[in-house]
Design a protein around this motif. Structure first.
Motif, PDB file in Angstrom:
ATOM      1  N   PRO A   1       0.822  -1.218   0.000  1.00 52.67           N
ATOM      2  CA  PRO A   1       0.000   0.000   0.000  1.00 52.67           C
ATOM      3  C   PRO A   1       0.856   1.269   0.000  1.00 52.67           C
ATOM      4  CG  PRO A   1      -0.885  -1.585   1.556  1.00 52.67           C
ATOM      5  CD  PRO A   1       0.456  -2.124   1.088  1.00 52.67           C
TER       6      PRO A   1
ATOM      7  N   ASP B   1      -6.667   2.433  -9.437  1.00 55.57           N
ATOM      8  CA  ASP B   1      -6.812   1.062  -9.934  1.00 55.57           C
ATOM      9  C   ASP B   1      -5.473   0.336  -9.933  1.00 55.57           C
ATOM     10  OD1 ASP B   1      -9.524   1.383 -10.334  1.00 55.57           O
ATOM     11  OD2 ASP B   1      -9.370   1.665 -12.508  1.00 55.57           O
TER      12      ASP B   1
ATOM     13  N   SER C   1      -4.798  -2.811  -2.637  1.00 51.92           N
ATOM     14  CA  SER C   1      -5.721  -2.593  -1.538  1.00 51.92           C
ATOM     15  C   SER C   1      -4.943  -2.101  -0.315  1.00 51.92           C
ATOM     16  CB  SER C   1      -6.423  -3.912  -1.218  1.00 51.92           C
ATOM     17  OG  SER C   1      -7.277  -3.752  -0.121  1.00 51.92           O
ATOM     18  N   GLY C   2      -5.554  -1.200   0.424  1.00 53.36           N
ATOM     19  CA  GLY C   2      -4.897  -0.621   1.597  1.00 53.36           C
ATOM     20  C   GLY C   2      -4.184   0.681   1.285  1.00 53.36           C
TER      21      GLY C   2
ATOM     22  N   LEU D   1     -13.988   4.304  -2.734  1.00 54.45           N
ATOM     23  CA  LEU D   1     -12.998   4.353  -1.656  1.00 54.45           C
ATOM     24  C   LEU D   1     -13.689   4.644  -0.332  1.00 54.45           C
ATOM     25  CD1 LEU D   1     -10.304   6.514  -3.501  1.00 54.45           C
ATOM     26  CD2 LEU D   1     -10.438   4.013  -3.370  1.00 54.45           C
TER      27      LEU D   1
ATOM     28  N   ARG E   1      -9.265   5.472   1.824  1.00 51.66           N
ATOM     29  CA  ARG E   1      -8.544   4.215   1.736  1.00 51.66           C
ATOM     30  C   ARG E   1      -9.182   3.323   0.684  1.00 51.66           C
ATOM     31  NH1 ARG E   1      -9.069  -0.824   3.679  1.00 51.66           N
ATOM     32  NH2 ARG E   1      -7.168  -1.959   4.163  1.00 51.66           N
ATOM     33  N   LYS E   2      -8.332   2.679  -0.100  1.00 51.55           N
ATOM     34  CA  LYS E   2      -8.824   1.713  -1.076  1.00 51.55           C
ATOM     35  C   LYS E   2      -9.076   0.396  -0.359  1.00 51.55           C
ATOM     36  CE  LYS E   2      -7.615  -0.615  -5.401  1.00 51.55           C
ATOM     37  NZ  LYS E   2      -6.629  -0.692  -6.495  1.00 51.55           N
ATOM     38  N   PRO E   3     -10.316  -0.119  -0.402  1.00 53.13           N
ATOM     39  CA  PRO E   3     -10.614  -1.367   0.308  1.00 53.13           C
ATOM     40  C   PRO E   3      -9.869  -2.565  -0.297  1.00 53.13           C
ATOM     41  CG  PRO E   3     -12.591  -0.497  -0.785  1.00 53.13           C
ATOM     42  CD  PRO E   3     -11.459   0.424  -1.093  1.00 53.13           C
TER      43      PRO E   3
END
Length: 157
Positions: A44, A71, A75-76, A121, A155-157
């Motif tokens: 991340p 993209d 994740s994170g 997000l 935050r990107k899951p």
């Protein structure tokens, strides 16, 4: 300025690496490839757009740039973004005066348009707010004013 930045920001220590890359964020693939020479892009990371997306004239292109970056990161990872907004008439007039000078135009957007960059997000509190609201709290005697720039961290899951 680029030479000065490279001289100041080229450093390797036991704590990590610092560097400066000069790429156009319109070409996200090339930018990420170059960043991969400095960052471990399998872990991340934070993607930061700090007052720069107003130079992208088309709203959908701006969204495409942000989405392309997010993209590509795992994740994170986090998106940190702020940009100037069209929330007061005085600032709108001042920005138009700047744009009329022949400088690189800067497009003011609505807070809702900026919110669109965070689609998919998880917004971190306090969410998308005037950037002056992104403090842990006022210092004694401080008056926090709303400014014509909105931002958020997500935050990107």
């Amino acid at each position: 300025m680029l030479v000065h930045a490279r001289a100041l920001l080229r450093n390797t220590t036991a704590e990590g690496v610092t560097g400066f890359i000069d790429y156009d964020f319109h070409n996200t693939q090339q930018l990420l490839q170059e960043a991969g020479n400095i960052l471990n892009v399998t872990e991340p990371i934070a993607v930061m757009f700090m007052g720069s997306l107003g130079h992208v004239g088309d709203y959908h292109q701006m969204r495409f740039i942000v989405a392309g970056m997010m993209d590509a990161v795992p994740s994170g990872s986090y998106l940190v973004l702020w940009d100037s907004t069209n929330t007061t008439e005085g600032f709108n007039e001042a920005q138009q005066g700047y744009n009329d000078t022949g400088a690189v135009p800067y497009v003011l957007r609505t807070p809702d348009q900026l919110r669109g960059c965070f689609e998919g997000l998880e917004l971190i509190e306090p969410g998308l707010v005037s950037i002056s609201q992104w403090r842990p709290g006022p210092l004694a005697g401080d008056t926090i004013l709303t400014v014509d720039g909105y931002g958020a961290v997500a935050r990107k899951p």
